[in-house]
Design a protein around this motif. Structure first.
Motif, PDB file in Angstrom:
ATOM      1  N   GLU A  33      -1.925 -23.448  20.827  1.00  0.00           N
ATOM      2  CA  GLU A  33      -1.983 -21.979  20.728  1.00  0.00           C
ATOM      3  C   GLU A  33      -0.608 -21.396  20.431  1.00  0.00           C
ATOM      4  OE1 GLU A  33      -3.827 -20.068  24.041  1.00  0.00           O
ATOM      5  OE2 GLU A  33      -5.557 -21.400  24.016  1.00  0.00           O
ATOM      6  N   MET A  52       0.648 -19.263  17.140  1.00  0.00           N
ATOM      7  CA  MET A  52       1.320 -17.960  17.155  1.00  0.00           C
ATOM      8  C   MET A  52       2.531 -17.974  16.221  1.00  0.00           C
ATOM      9  SD  MET A  52       1.040 -16.536  21.072  1.00  0.00           S
ATOM     10  CE  MET A  52       2.061 -17.794  21.782  1.00  0.00           C
ATOM     11  N   VAL A  74       2.548 -19.005  13.254  1.00  0.00           N
ATOM     12  CA  VAL A  74       2.077 -18.553  11.939  1.00  0.00           C
ATOM     13  C   VAL A  74       2.135 -17.030  11.866  1.00  0.00           C
ATOM     14  CG1 VAL A  74       0.125 -18.539  10.347  1.00  0.00           C
ATOM     15  CG2 VAL A  74       0.581 -20.572  11.711  1.00  0.00           C
ATOM     16  N   ASP A  75       1.622 -16.385  12.918  1.00  0.00           N
ATOM     17  CA  ASP A  75       1.641 -14.915  12.941  1.00  0.00           C
ATOM     18  C   ASP A  75       3.070 -14.374  12.990  1.00  0.00           C
ATOM     19  OD1 ASP A  75      -1.135 -14.917  12.973  1.00  0.00           O
ATOM     20  OD2 ASP A  75      -1.245 -14.891  15.159  1.00  0.00           O
ATOM     21  N   PHE A  76       3.925 -15.069  13.747  1.00  0.00           N
ATOM     22  CA  PHE A  76       5.318 -14.634  13.841  1.00  0.00           C
ATOM     23  C   PHE A  76       6.016 -14.737  12.485  1.00  0.00           C
ATOM     24  CE2 PHE A  76       9.828 -15.719  14.597  1.00  0.00           C
ATOM     25  CZ  PHE A  76      10.226 -14.533  15.208  1.00  0.00           C
ATOM     26  N   ALA A 127       4.578 -14.668   9.543  1.00  0.00           N
ATOM     27  CA  ALA A 127       4.003 -13.670   8.637  1.00  0.00           C
ATOM     28  C   ALA A 127       4.598 -12.294   8.908  1.00  0.00           C
ATOM     29  CB  ALA A 127       2.485 -13.640   8.803  1.00  0.00           C
ATOM     30  N   SER A 128       4.778 -11.957  10.187  1.00  0.00           N
ATOM     31  CA  SER A 128       5.372 -10.669  10.543  1.00  0.00           C
ATOM     32  C   SER A 128       6.824 -10.585  10.089  1.00  0.00           C
ATOM     33  CB  SER A 128       5.273 -10.475  12.058  1.00  0.00           C
ATOM     34  OG  SER A 128       5.905  -9.279  12.448  1.00  0.00           O
ATOM     35  N   LYS A 179       7.005 -10.132   6.304  1.00  0.00           N
ATOM     36  CA  LYS A 179       6.745  -8.758   5.885  1.00  0.00           C
ATOM     37  C   LYS A 179       7.984  -7.890   6.073  1.00  0.00           C
ATOM     38  CE  LYS A 179       3.482  -4.969   6.665  1.00  0.00           C
ATOM     39  NZ  LYS A 179       2.319  -4.510   7.458  1.00  0.00           N
ATOM     40  N   LYS A 221       5.256 -21.125   7.941  1.00  0.00           N
ATOM     41  CA  LYS A 221       3.845 -21.027   8.331  1.00  0.00           C
ATOM     42  C   LYS A 221       3.151 -22.388   8.237  1.00  0.00           C
ATOM     43  CE  LYS A 221       3.357 -17.306   5.635  1.00  0.00           C
ATOM     44  NZ  LYS A 221       2.735 -16.188   4.893  1.00  0.00           N
ATOM     45  N   LYS A 224       0.302 -27.139  15.049  1.00  0.00           N
ATOM     46  CA  LYS A 224      -0.944 -26.775  15.740  1.00  0.00           C
ATOM     47  C   LYS A 224      -1.986 -27.874  15.569  1.00  0.00           C
ATOM     48  CE  LYS A 224      -4.536 -23.217  15.905  1.00  0.00           C
ATOM     49  NZ  LYS A 224      -4.996 -21.914  15.375  1.00  0.00           N
TER      50      LYS A 224
END
Length: 199
Positions: free
Chosen positions: A49, A53, A55-57, A59-60, A63, A122, A129
């Motif tokens: 898990e 996270m 991956v999301d970090f 991506a953020s 951006k 990512k 993961k």
């Protein structure tokens, strides 16, 4: 019953208790090992898990970084247009246009490099993961196998104890004045201890 037969029966009883206790001990150790694998599988799930996270970090962060590069590019181009206009040069023609085109190209290159870097981050997070998930599945399988082995060890201990007691009964039958028949389980072509415990 003569002393020798009594000794044989007592020895069979001690042997039976030993086999039963050995089976119970092995079963308990297998249960502990199964629990340890369960805990490890749970930790693998948490790590998976956390890696997800990432991956999301990434991506953020991507951006935000691409937004900064784009904003710096707009500011640079605006400054160039202002500079050319201040020098009475048409920013939409000739050398001024060429310079602005090169600047825009560099901005796009920087954005592409940044995006590729974050794609790598990512992908690494997804790989981690997947690795933790695979390890978790392996640990869950090991836990299940340990529990099966514990059941088998307990069964082998019970059968071993029963066999030892039956051997004692057979010894009683072979003594003077005994009335019990002597039993030989292996005469049927099957050894229950070897068959169940794999010894």
């Amino acid at each position: 019953m003569d002393p020798f037969t009594i000794a044989l029966v007592a020895s069979a009883g001690v042997n039976a208790i030993g086999k039963l206790m050995g089976g119970a001990s092995s079963s308990a150790m297998d249960a502990l090992q199964g629990k340890a694998y369960d805990n490890k599988a749970s930790l693998d799930g948490v790590n998976a898990e956390i890696a997800g996270m990432g991956v999301d970090f990434a991506a953020s962060k991507e951006k935000t970084e691409l937004g900064k590069i784009a904003e710096m590019g707009r500011s640079t181009l605006a400054a160039q247009r202002s500079y050319f206009a201040g020098g009475n040069l048409d920013p939409s023609f000739g050398s001024p246009l060429l310079v602005q085109g090169q600047t825009a190209g560099r901005i796009q290159t920087d954005m592409n490099i940044a995006a590729a870097s974050f794609d790598i981050d990512k992908a690494n997070a997804l790989t981690s993961k997947a690795s933790y998930q695979a390890q978790g599945a392996s640990d869950m399988l090991s836990a299940t196998m340990a529990r099966y082995k514990g059941d088998a060890d307990m069964t082998a201990g019970i059968i071993g104890a029963g066999s030892a007691l039956l051997s004692g009964v057979g010894a009683m039958g072979g003594g003077a004045g005994g009335s019990f028949p002597k039993l030989n389980l292996t005469s049927f072509g099957f050894n229950p201890i070897k068959g169940m415990a794999g010894a």
